[in-house]
Design a protein around this motif. Structure first.
Motif, PDB file in Angstrom:
ATOM      1  N   THR A 127       0.984  -1.205   0.160  1.00  0.00           N
ATOM      2  CA  THR A 127       0.321  -0.009  -0.262  1.00  0.00           C
ATOM      3  C   THR A 127       1.009   1.321  -0.143  1.00  0.00           C
ATOM      4  O   THR A 127       1.735   1.146   0.340  1.00  0.00           O
ATOM      5  CB  THR A 127      -0.989  -0.083   1.249  1.00  0.00           C
ATOM      6  OG1 THR A 127      -0.053  -0.266   2.626  1.00  0.00           O
ATOM      7  CG2 THR A 127      -1.857  -0.958   1.081  1.00  0.00           C
ATOM      8  N   THR A 128       0.598   2.127  -0.453  1.00  0.00           N
ATOM      9  CA  THR A 128       1.384   3.464  -0.408  1.00  0.00           C
ATOM     10  C   THR A 128       1.371   4.223   0.661  1.00  0.00           C
ATOM     11  O   THR A 128       0.607   4.055   1.247  1.00  0.00           O
ATOM     12  CB  THR A 128       0.875   4.717  -1.651  1.00  0.00           C
ATOM     13  OG1 THR A 128      -0.634   5.207  -0.636  1.00  0.00           O
ATOM     14  CG2 THR A 128       0.452   3.930  -2.682  1.00  0.00           C
ATOM     15  N   GLY A 129       2.106   4.818   1.313  1.00  0.00           N
ATOM     16  CA  GLY A 129       2.713   5.468   2.554  1.00  0.00           C
ATOM     17  C   GLY A 129       4.181   4.535   2.954  1.00  0.00           C
ATOM     18  O   GLY A 129       4.253   3.192   2.570  1.00  0.00           O
ATOM     19  N   ALA A 132       4.389   1.872   5.360  1.00  0.00           N
ATOM     20  CA  ALA A 132       2.959   0.439   5.393  1.00  0.00           C
ATOM     21  C   ALA A 132       3.856  -0.621   5.555  1.00  0.00           C
ATOM     22  O   ALA A 132       4.776  -1.493   5.721  1.00  0.00           O
ATOM     23  CB  ALA A 132       2.675   0.735   4.282  1.00  0.00           C
TER      24      ALA A 132
ATOM     25  N   ALA C  88      -4.298   3.101  -0.593  1.00  0.00           N
ATOM     26  CA  ALA C  88      -3.828   2.967   0.835  1.00  0.00           C
ATOM     27  C   ALA C  88      -4.671   3.063   1.044  1.00  0.00           C
ATOM     28  O   ALA C  88      -5.657   3.058   1.431  1.00  0.00           O
ATOM     29  CB  ALA C  88      -2.749   4.376   0.901  1.00  0.00           C
TER      30      ALA C  88
END
Lengths: 369, 626, 179
Positions: A127-129, A132, C88
């Motif tokens: 996941t983006t970030g 994570a 996200a």
């Protein structure tokens, strides 16, 4: 009014857009419901593409990816005056391609042998970030994946499903601080709860200082957390030490190898026995245990007891030695001062045991030996 | 800004410069105005956010309620120690599951309940009961979680699953096994609604663990500590980030009891598998050295929450294990009552030591024939032989001469018919009948014929084992009755004293010495080297308690066996009462007392040989928090 | 930009010109944004270090600078941010708001600076990355109640790295410019 709006059009639009998004955030934060629909669409839209990328070795998508990757990396390398990353990346790519076939076969064999019903899935992204500990896999509700299912590899457990969309799912990795699972040590069958730390290592909590766990010992799932079926490898103990209240155990996860790619989602868990000898032996760097706390004497019969219980034990033995039935008619009164080998300590009034419950246990230990 | 300054600072001509400056000035002002407006807007928006979203307590999920969390720090209860400081009741580390009710999602309840092996309906009911407490106070769901329950909770308390679950470390009660001392100790449990309504428990709140029976209840205020609390900042992932406030728990005070574990254990073993009670007193101080009631229950089963099955098992059947027979069983004392009648006779001067009665095996009083237990008769019986052989005819005659009110006066003086005042809840009164009593309760005249049964401890007279121990102990100590007590205290209540003639006391003691040592009814329980004295008794009676319940089987209609004993003969240090329900005869109860008395003197010998004196007044510090 | 009205008119006309721009550009805008997001989702799996790259941000900064229209910039930023959010595991709008602001300010800045200058590009990329991270942190604290620490040094280092990556990236993107 219109004139003002026109004049400050930019600002108005900015504020409007920010306000809308704040509203959206507020809605999500305030209400319990997540904005599932948008997320389902987004993940659903990206998933096929990601799958194409994943699968594609020589198609346009592959080129698309390579182009950006290579250009980006080369530029970076120029700036960093270092060619290493590109080489490593190429190396990684090659190795990935090579081992994919082997791994797929191993996975298939494991899947067949495993008593649990599993489905294979591929990791298609993080996941983006930045921090994570969640990955995305390419199977979702349409394949039967549900929130709360266990995710494993033949080497060990990987995580659990925290969100399921039609064609993809989020998997919370074992290393995430909010991850936990019930585990059992292989040799001494010590129960504990595995917890992620946010870094590469895991800890096993709720193990009493008196219980015996060796460095290098394997932990397996205990099957009592209602997520993982029993008997899946978890990892090896890298460090054991006595803690203030409980044992401190560090475990290196075995399921998260380099480049996590194929995983199995346990659709129907079946508990299995813990193997006597771990199959997936991996070299583990064992840290030297610190010289800290001394060993605490083990419990006599494992369960806690008070002084009263120990005294009952002593008087029963006196009864046996004197062949006396307590309160029995006939016979004579026993000699309560008979020597009870070798537990003379009880005759002496012991001082009140202050502090922890270990204190009476410590007193008790020499009596038994 | 520096770039624009450079850009605009370049033009050389003055005119242009002026016009440009104007424009720049205007532009700059507009820009400044824009940014100020933006700032104000953002500020207002932030305020709106704080008011509407973050502080909206009941709804905000990720914000405030997760920001600051109140976690209780549960205080451990004080320990119970015996007179030598040995631990009888301890604490052990345990894990408690709590629910933060602010963040509770009702849909999660079923799954949470199943995960910790609870009935979902139970959990709902609990939650309902808890509504009276402020919402930020978390609710205890289950104490003393097992490993698998901990694993379940830990692995499901992430933000995506059941974030309302909270694990708290605490100390649970560790009681001796097999119900040792269970009735004296009592047990703890969550305070009930009825209790909260009563004045004793008014200061407690829903969810508190309080003493429910025995010493745990009697000394609850002392034993209970004061819970602390921690206010911590947690992020939306549930991780603690900062401790705002930490108030340590104050552990409860430990209690040093008067019980001697050595005697308690011997008494417990002697009653194992039987139904009855034992009370051991030190008549010099009233200290209870041992108190046993059998059958017993396991207080450990109550330490968290008693299961319905166990409760059913305890309350069904006539054995009533929850009854503390030592202070609650009220039985006719039978022949153990005879020393009191003898005392009344001697003190009133109605009989002398050598006044004799002829026992042919029975006698006629008021037109009714009363049997002696010895059908062949005892022949000529004086006071000494009357006690040693427990001759009924002797006491029928004596009782008849005395009259009920004389007997009652001396029995009441010895403490029968009223509570001893021991520091345990729910002590029974027993009953000592008299003419006044009969008039008051039945509005009838006392018939002289009724006195005959009372004279041998039958009829309406009932006593608890504790009353009997206290009464006999006071008499053989020369007329001093200390209030029985279970907790070592620095200040003592003044004992009741009665002027008794030393000769009458000596006569009774001599008779009771004969019971054990001169071929009397308890000759088999003689102890070499110890002046062990006593009196047997058997009473064809069932307890009022059980009579009311109406559940009787063959065993319960059997006689109860009593024995009251003391030692040594002069200045007795120990009084023992043993009761065996359905024990047929007192001679079967005597060995129980014998074993206890023997262990008392063996221990004394042991300590003198080692030159160690027990330190009964050892100062106790409350145990440190681990 | 000699007078106020002219400035606005000029900007307005600029937008009109942009509206008439070839559709290819819009496709490129969308495609590159998507590619950047996919890159962030996918590539760090192979090379963990690359997770520090915020390509969606750099792309947002680039296009906002080029178009120098605040409205276009903020809308583009919002779209990229929301797309990122939706992939996200955090609430929708976090990246959205931050990138909206970045887009707006980048476009505003482009009216003042010579955006073809590599030095200025470097500084702006650095500045906006830092702004992005900082504002994201502020939002996390203020709106989500997560009391995380702001790692200043780390953020500065990563901002420098991103700025360094931004230069060649912008150069490539320059080549995609049509007309």
């Amino acid at each position: 009014m219109e004139a003002i709006l026109n004049r400050y059009r930019n600002l108005t639009v900015l504020l409007a857009v920010v306000a809308v998004q704040l509203g959206l955030l507020g809605y999500q934060v305030k209400g319990n419901g997540e904005v599932r629909l948008i997320r389902v669409w987004a993940v659903g839209a990206v998933t096929p593409l990601a799958r194409v990328i994943e699968a594609g070795q020589s198609n346009i998508a592959g080129f698309f990816r390579d182009y950006f990757l290579l250009i980006g990396v080369r530029r970076e390398n120029q700036r960093l005056k270092d060619d290493l990353d590109r080489v490593r990346m190429e190396n990684q790519e090659l190795r990935t391609e090579l081992s994919t076939a082997d791994r797929a076969r191993a996975l298939a064999i494991f899947q067949e042998r495993s008593p649990s019903k599993t489905i294979a899935a591929r990791v298609i992204g993080n996941t983006t970030g930045v921090s994570a500990k969640v990955v995305i896999i390419d199977r979702g509700t349409s394949s039967g994946v549900r929130k709360g299912m266990a995710v494993i590899t033949p080497n060990g457990i990987v995580g659990k499903v925290t969100g399921a969309f039609p064609t993809a799912s989020y998997v919370l990795l074992v290393t995430d601080p909010s991850f936990a699972a019930g585990v059992l040590s292989q040799q001494n069958r010590v129960h504990g709860t595995l917890k992620g730390q946010g870094n590469g290592t895991l800890i096993v909590d709720y193990v009493q200082n008196e219980q015996k766990v060796n460095a290098g010992e394997w932990f397996f799932t205990a099957g009592d957390d209602r997520i993982f079926p029993k008997g899946l490898p978890v990892g090896r103990v890298t460090l054991v030490r006595q803690g203030a209240t409980r044992k401190e155990l560090f475990v290196a996860p075995s399921g998260l190898g380099d480049g996590l790619e194929e995983v199995l989602v346990v659709v129907e868990g079946v508990h299995a026995e813990i193997p006597e000898i771990a199959t997936a032996e991996q070299p583990v760097q064992l840290q030297e245990p610190p010289p800290a706390a001394p060993e605490i004497a083990p419990l006599r019969d494992g369960s806690p007891a008070t002084d009263a219980d120990r005294l009952v034990d002593r008087y029963r033995r006196i009864g046996e030695i004197e062949k006396h039935e307590y309160g029995g008619h006939g016979g004579r009164a026993p000699n309560f001062n008979v020597t009870v080998e070798p537990r003379a300590a009880d005759a002496q009034p012991s001082p009140p045991a202050p502090g922890t419950k270990q204190a009476p246990e410590k007193q008790a230990a020499p009596e038994k030996q | 800004m520096p770039y624009s300054d450079l850009k605009h600072a370049l033009p050389p001509e003055a005119e242009k410069r002026i016009s440009r400056d104007d424009a720049r000035f205007a532009l700059g002002r507009i820009a400044a105005f824009q940014y100020i407006a933006l700032g104000v807007f953002l500020f207002l928006l932030a305020g709106f956010w704080v008011l509407q979203v973050r502080d909206a307590e009941e709804n905000s999920q990720l914000a405030e309620r997760n920001r600051i969390k109140t976690v209780p720090v549960l205080a451990p209860r004080g320990k119970l120690l015996d007179r030598d400081g040995r631990v009888i009741v301890d604490n052990e580390a345990a894990i408690t599951l709590m629910l933060t009710r602010e963040t509770l999602n009702p849909d999660h309840l079923d799954a949470i309940a199943r995960g910790v092996h609870m009935d979902p309906e139970d959990l709902r009911a609990r939650l309902k009961r808890f509504q009276s407490r402020p919402k930020y106070v978390p609710m205890v769901v289950k104490q003393d979680l097992a490993q698998d329950e901990i694993a379940f909770v830990e692995s499901h308390r992430d933000a995506n699953t059941f974030p309302e679950m909270e694990l708290v470390r605490n100390q649970r009660r560790l009681y001796p096994r097999n119900g040792l001392g269970a009735h004296v100790i009592g047990y703890v449990g969550e305070v009930s609604e009825q209790e909260l309504d009563s004045s004793d428990f008014a200061k407690y709140v829903q969810g508190d663990i309080v003493g429910k029976a025995g010493l745990e209840r009697q000394y609850n205020d002392m034993l209970m500590g004061v819970d602390g609390q921690r206010r911590v900042v947690v992020d939306s992932g549930g991780r603690e980030r900062e401790v705002l406030e930490s108030k340590e728990a104050t552990p409860g005070n430990s209690l040093q009891l008067t019980l001697d574990l050595d005697l308690q254990v011997v008494a417990e073993l002697a009653l194992e598998g039987k139904k009855g009670a034992v009370v051991v007193l030190d008549p010099r101080s009233g200290e209870v050295l041992a108190m046993v009631s059998r059958p017993a229950y396991d207080p450990n089963a109550f330490a968290t929450r008693v299961t319905p099955e166990y409760w059913r098992q305890l309350t069904s059947g006539g054995d009533n294990p929850l009854l503390n027979r030592a202070i609650q069983a009220q039985f006719a004392p039978g022949s153990t009552f005879k020393p009191i009648v003898a005392l009344a006779g001697l003190e009133t001067g109605i009989i002398g030591d050598h006044d004799a009665v002829s026992c042919p095996g029975g006698a006629n009083f008021f037109g009714r024939y009363f049997h002696c237990w010895q059908k062949h008769g005892h022949g000529t019986v004086d006071l000494h032989r009357g006690i040693v052989q427990s001759c009924d005819v002797y006491f029928y005659t004596l009782g008849n001469k005395l009259g009920i009110d004389n007997i009652a006066a001396y029995a009441e003086m010895a403490g029968l018919g009223k509570r001893t005042g021991i520091d345990l809840p729910n002590e029974a009164e027993g009953l000592m009948p008299s003419t006044k009593w009969k008039l008051r309760t039945q509005r009838q005249k006392w018939y002289a014929g009724e006195t005959i049964s009372v004279a041998i401890g039958q009829g309406a007279v009932t006593a608890t084992p504790l009353q009997l121990a206290s009464a006999i102990g006071g008499i053989v100590s020369g007329g001093v009755w200390h209030r029985p007590r279970l907790v070592k205290a620095t200040s003592t209540v003044e004992p009741r004293r009665m002027e008794l003639k030393p000769e009458s006391v000596a006569s009774i003691v001599s008779g009771m010495y004969g019971v054990v040592n001169e071929g009397g009814t308890a000759a088999a329980s003689r102890i070499e080297g110890v002046e062990f004295s006593g009196k047997t008794g058997s009473a064809q009676q069932i307890s009022n308690e059980l009579r009311k319940s109406g559940k009787l089987d063959a065993n319960e209609s059997k006689d109860n066996g009593w024995f009251v004993g003391f030692a040594p003969r002069q200045n007795p240090e120990i009084v023992v009462v043993a009761l065996l329900e359905g024990g047929e005869h007192g001679s079967l109860a005597a060995p129980v007392a014998r074993d206890i008395v023997k262990s008392y003197f063996d221990k004394k010998l042991r300590l003198t040989q080692r030159g160690i004196r027990p330190s009964p007044f050892a100062l106790l510090k409350p145990p440190a928090l681990p | 930009m000699s007078d106020l009205g002219g400035g606005f008119r000029e900007e307005f006309s600029q937008v009109q010109v942009k509206d008439k721009a070839p559709r290819f550009r819009i496709a490129a805008l969308a495609g590159i944004a998507l590619a950047a997001i996919l890159f962030q989702v996918y590539v760090p799996r192979f090379i963990g270090q690359l997770s520090y790259l915020e390509l969606p941000l750099l792309v947002t900064v680039y296009f906002s600078l080029m178009r120098s229209s605040p409205v276009a910039g903020l809308l583009y930023g919002a779209c990229v941010g929301l797309a990122q959010d939706s992939l996200a595991d955090n609430p929708l709008g976090m990246f959205g708001i931050v990138k909206t602001l970045v887009g707006y300010f980048a476009a505003t800045a482009s009216q003042r600076f010579n955006i073809e200058n590599p030095g200025i590009r470097l500084v702006l990329s650095f500045f906006f990355f830092f702004f992005h991270q900082f504002f994201y942190w502020v939002l996390e604290r203020a709106l989500l109640g997560q009391s995380l620490d702001f790692e200043l040094q780390r953020t500065l280092v990563i901002a420098v790295l991103n700025a360094l990556v931004a230069l060649p990236l912008f150069h490539i993107l320059d080549k995609l410019k049509v007309g």
